[in-house]
Enzyme design. Structure first.
Site, PDB file in Angstrom:
ATOM      1  N   SER A 152       0.844  -1.192   0.000  1.00 13.29           N
ATOM      2  CA  SER A 152       0.000   0.000   0.000  1.00 13.29           C
ATOM      3  C   SER A 152       0.876   1.238   0.000  1.00 13.29           C
ATOM      4  CB  SER A 152      -0.912   0.019   1.235  1.00 13.29           C
ATOM      5  OG  SER A 152      -1.574   1.262   1.366  1.00 13.29           O
ATOM      6  N   TYR A 165      -0.977  -0.487  10.005  1.00 15.81           N
ATOM      7  CA  TYR A 165      -1.153  -0.897   8.607  1.00 15.81           C
ATOM      8  C   TYR A 165       0.060  -0.492   7.763  1.00 15.81           C
ATOM      9  CZ  TYR A 165      -3.627  -1.400   4.114  1.00 15.81           C
ATOM     10  OH  TYR A 165      -4.024  -1.761   2.848  1.00 15.81           O
ATOM     11  N   LYS A 169       2.525  -3.017   5.742  1.00 19.20           N
ATOM     12  CA  LYS A 169       2.607  -2.970   4.287  1.00 19.20           C
ATOM     13  C   LYS A 169       4.006  -2.657   3.779  1.00 19.20           C
ATOM     14  CE  LYS A 169      -1.531  -4.148   3.061  1.00 19.20           C
ATOM     15  NZ  LYS A 169      -1.744  -5.399   2.321  1.00 19.20           N
TER      16      LYS A 169
END
Length: 305
Positions: A152, A165, A169
């Site tokens: 991401s 997150y 990622k």
């Protein structure tokens, strides 16, 4: 004319809904047999429902393709291994693994609980390790295979309220690069894709102000199906010499990311002191600070996803 994945077997995690479902449908249309994995959890990783994975598999079969559903949780090593084992038992082999499964538990950094950190890392990073590790013996034996990992831009350039997150990622990128280096000698490839697409993972973006509403409108134009052709290509034999790369897809645009590399250096023969760093090195490096910050703004005029 045969599809680019004719005769291939592709396992896709998180394929019951959103981006994963579009990947499964497209790869099936290109001739692959699809192992559709999805435990059917909520966006935060809670609950479970077999319906999404089964529906995607049923839709592929109804369209004349081959598919089977698996409901394993990638964060559990045994359940992750079942994804690969089911693919091999149902279709005889495994040619590509698409690590798409992910959850979100967004909160500003200083309010993030250990549980929110741990659960996101376990699914988004450890899950990639688990599924990839399970496929590796088959890839080594057949001297071929493709890992396609979903990273991401939240990891590549950071994002507000997503420390867990983002860390996971960016960890996926490092894992992919190491896999690519370790497995090159046996003909196995590993690449990353950072998708821009409107999906369940992005539908929670606030749209309270005119600026936010405009942002959401742009994102909704970036449909999940736009990502699928790149996945199919990377899973195919046509990508035999493409490995250790980071791609991004945004609507009809495909980008290739650079990797972190030194952009400026300075040597002091007698060695550095803290004062010399402040007085000499930082003023010399400061233009490079600005340039590094401007790269993401130039490449991504939209907020990272």
């Amino acid at each position: 004319m045969a599809g680019i994945l004719e005769g291939k077997v592709v396992a896709i995690t998180g394929a019951g809904r959103g981006i994963g479902r579009e990947l499964a449908l497209y790869c099936a249309a290109e001739g692959a047999a699809i192992l559709v994995n999805d435990p059917g959890v909520a966006q935060a990783g809670d609950g479970g429902d077999a319906a999404p994975a089964q529906q995607t598999a049923d839709d592929i079969i109804a369209a004349g393709g081959r598919a089977a559903a698996n409901f394993g949780n990638v964060a559990d090593p045994g359940e992750a291994a079942s994804i690969v084992e089911d693919a091999v038992q149902r279709f005889g082999r495994i040619d590509a693994v698409v690590n798409n499964a992910g959850i979100l538990r967004d909160t500003i950094w200083h309010k993030m609980s250990y549980e929110d950190w741990k659960s996101v890392i376990e699914v988004n990073l450890t899950g990639v390790f688990n599924v990839s590790k399970a496929a590796t013996p088959y890839f080594r034996e057949q001297q071929s295979g493709s890992f396609i990992h979903f990273t991401s831009t939240s990891g590549l350039i950071g994002n507000l309220g997503q420390a867990n997150y983002s860390a996971a990622k960016l960890g996926v990128v490092a894992l992919s690069q190491s896999i690519a280096l370790d497995m090159a000698r046996v003909g196995v490839r590993s690449n990353c894709i950072a998708p821009f697409a409107w999906s369940r993972m992005t539908s929670s973006i606030p749209a309270d102000t005119p600026a936010q509403q405009e942002r959401v409108k742009r994102l909704q134009e970036m449909s999940a199906d736009k990502i699928a052709p790149l996945v199919a290509f990377l899973a195919s034999d046509r990508a035999h010499d493409v490995s250790n790369q980071i791609f991004s897809v945004r609507k009809n645009e495909i980008l290739l990311f650079s990797k972190p590399r030194p952009i400026r250096s300075m040597t002091k023969c007698e060695g550095w002191t803290a004062e010399a760093i402040a007085d000499e090195l930082i003023p010399a490096f400061r233009p490079a600070f600005a340039r590094a910050d401007e790269v993401s703004a130039d490449v991504f005029p939209y907020d990272p996803i």
